[in-house]
Scaffold this active site. Structure first.
Site, mmCIF file in Angstrom:
data_model
loop_
_atom_site.group_PDB
_atom_site.id
_atom_site.type_symbol
_atom_site.label_atom_id
_atom_site.label_comp_id
_atom_site.label_asym_id
_atom_site.label_seq_id
_atom_site.Cartn_x
_atom_site.Cartn_y
_atom_site.Cartn_z
ATOM 1 N N HIS A 1 -4.561 -2.138 -6.129
ATOM 2 C CA HIS A 1 -3.965 -0.847 -6.437
ATOM 3 C C HIS A 1 -5.112 0.111 -6.689
ATOM 4 O O HIS A 1 -6.059 -0.243 -7.377
ATOM 5 C CB HIS A 1 -3.176 -0.912 -7.742
ATOM 6 C CG HIS A 1 -1.861 -1.585 -7.627
ATOM 7 N ND1 HIS A 1 -1.025 -1.413 -6.557
ATOM 8 C CD2 HIS A 1 -1.218 -2.406 -8.480
ATOM 9 C CE1 HIS A 1 0.071 -2.114 -6.757
ATOM 10 N NE2 HIS A 1 -0.020 -2.730 -7.912
ATOM 11 N N ASP B 1 0.813 -1.225 0.000
ATOM 12 C CA ASP B 1 0.000 0.000 0.000
ATOM 13 C C ASP B 1 0.840 1.266 0.000
ATOM 14 O O ASP B 1 0.447 2.284 0.545
ATOM 15 C CB ASP B 1 -0.966 0.024 1.204
ATOM 16 C CG ASP B 1 -1.775 -1.249 1.293
ATOM 17 O OD1 ASP B 1 -2.340 -1.635 0.268
ATOM 18 O OD2 ASP B 1 -1.797 -1.864 2.372
ATOM 19 N N PRO C 1 -9.583 -1.086 7.966
ATOM 20 C CA PRO C 1 -8.763 0.050 8.392
ATOM 21 C C PRO C 1 -7.311 -0.408 8.552
ATOM 22 O O PRO C 1 -7.056 -1.484 9.072
ATOM 23 C CB PRO C 1 -9.335 0.458 9.739
ATOM 24 C CG PRO C 1 -10.365 -0.540 10.104
ATOM 25 C CD PRO C 1 -10.577 -1.485 8.968
#
Ligand code: GDP
Length: 423
Positions: free
Chosen positions: A40, A12, A304
């Site tokens: 992505h 990430d 998250p």
């Protein structure tokens, strides 16, 4: 010319965005490992696209995209990903997408096995994305996987499936007590999602070798980062494949080639999805502020992400194992509002200071040693040259550049294609 774009951290880092940008000067972009377990996110003039399996240059009209033999391909997911992009006006044909006949197929029973095992582990889970990635890589090395090329030979596919499914049910039904898989159902699945992909399947190794011989520019695109590599990452909290530059030519199908330029994508702070040691983790309000500012929620799963300050120890190690020639530093703008920026410069392990990235239990117990740099407290989003950046931002960049020992060539200050500084 062979270039690689790889992740320096836990994934990430914004690789998709860098490939999207840097692929402009390339002819061919190749994904060489992984499956649809990560995503992505690319934002360009045509909109926002999430790519899980397709190489990022699929969004550029004139580029050829290759899915290499090192990948594991959930063909149902791929068909749906292609359909979604087509809805967004993206052209995908056998001219601009080629799938290696040696890539293996991630099957429904692999996904089931992944979920069954995560459920069994319950709160001891490793944080699998439940996309079947670990089981299919295990099958690959057990030599019990279907390859994309098998789809072109229905009789062979059926014979292979019969043997594999009988074996797989020993686990699915025998070990987990779940419903067994039937060969005819799987053949129907292959018919539905394999048939539309037939025209894309070829020997991509010969294709790439020929292209390189002709002087074409080829870029290898990694999924996930150095710290998720199966050998060099935070095992067992790693992915099941090799994410590093050195594996790139193998997973692409060109093991006879050397990478000329390795571009490491490194984030201006740290994020980590899932379980495992994350030395610089921040908690509470401070963490939530950074998470929201950076939009740190998984592209594939929506989970998250855990967040923290920049980690010199982990990133320096990432630069080393990736053999990075230069760095693209992303998301600098996310730090715009910070008064004082924590940078972890060493670890404390049982009272001993180290600047080397440890593994196993030593990593689990490592504590961060911080230094604090002054923030710049103004927007960098519109900066387009290095000189445009506030002095403290330049100081921050130069500090981490020196600390990780690799030249930072690109700095991104926004998600848009042009929000980039070339230093
Ligand atoms: P990848 O898997 O390495 O491509 O990483 P992600 O999917 O997490 O992508 C990074 C996210 O951050 C995407 O939503 C990008 O559009 C966004 N992004 C990338 N670079 C920057 C940047 O410099 N600034 C900001 N604000 N966003 C960025």
């Amino acid at each position: 010319m062979l270039t690689s774009i790889v992740g320096i951290n836990w994934g990430d880092e914004g690789k998709g965005r860098m490939v999207d940008l840097l692929s402009e000067s390339q002819d061919i972009v190749v994904r060489y490992q992984g499956g649809n377990n990560a995503g992505h996110t690319v934002i360009n003039d045509r909109g926002k696209f999430v790519l899980n399996l397709l190489p990022s240059a699929i969004l550029r009209e004139d580029k050829i995209n290759v899915m290499g033999n090192g990948m594991v391909v959930d063909i149902e997911h791929l068909c749906k990903e292609i359909a979604k992009l087509r809805e967004g006006g993206i052209r995908i044909t056998p001219d601009n997408l080629k799938i290696s006949d040696k890539a293996v197929v991630c099957c429904p029973y692999n996904v089931a096995q992944d979920c069954l095992e995560e459920d069994r582990l319950a709160d001891r889970k490793f944080g699998s994305t439940r996309r079947g990635i670990a089981p299919i890589y295990a099958d690959k090395y057990m030599k019990k996987a279907i390859r994309m090329g098998d789809i072109l030979h229905p009789e062979y596919l059926k014979a292979r499936l019969e043997g594999i499914v009988e074996w797989k049910n020993l686990t699915i039904k025998g070990a987990y007590g779940a419903k067994e898989y039937k060969v005819e159902d799987l053949l129907a699945w292959f018919d539905m999602y394999g048939t539309p992909l037939k025209e894309y399947i070829c020997d991509t190794g010969y294709f790439l070798n020929k292209a390189l011989d002709e002087g074409k520019r080829v870029m290898l695109e990694a999924q996930l980062g150095a710290l998720r590599d199966i050998d060099f990452g935070i095992y067992p909290y790693t992915t099941s494949s090799s994410t590093i530059t050195a594996y790139g030519p193998v997973g692409a199908g060109i093991p006879n080639r050397k990478v000329d330029n390795a571009i490491g994508v490194m984030k201006a702070y740290s994020t980590c999805v899932g379980e495992g040691p994350f030395t610089v983790e921040m908690f509470g309000e401070e963490a939530q502020k950074l998470r929201i500012a950076g939009g740190e929620f998984g592209a594939a799963t929506g989970r998250p992400r855990r967040v923290g300050g920049f980690d010199v120890v982990a990133s320096g190690y990432g630069c080393m194992v990736q053999a990075a020639d230069e760095i693209a530093l992303t998301k600098l703008d996310i730090l715009d509002g910070m008064e004082s920026i924590p940078v972890c410069v060493a670890y404390d392990i049982n009272g001993d200071r180290t600047e080397e990235f440890p593994s196993g239990e030593a990593l689990n117990i490592a504590k961060p040693i911080y230094t604090y740099l002054d923030g710049w407290r103004c927007s960098t989003a519109n900066c387009r040259t290095y000189e445009d950046l506030p002095e403290n931002a330049r100081k921050y960049i130069e500090f981490i550049e020196q600390a990780v020992g690799c030249n930072i060539k690109y700095i991104s200050v926004g998600a848009e294609r042009d929000a980039i500084i070339v230093k």
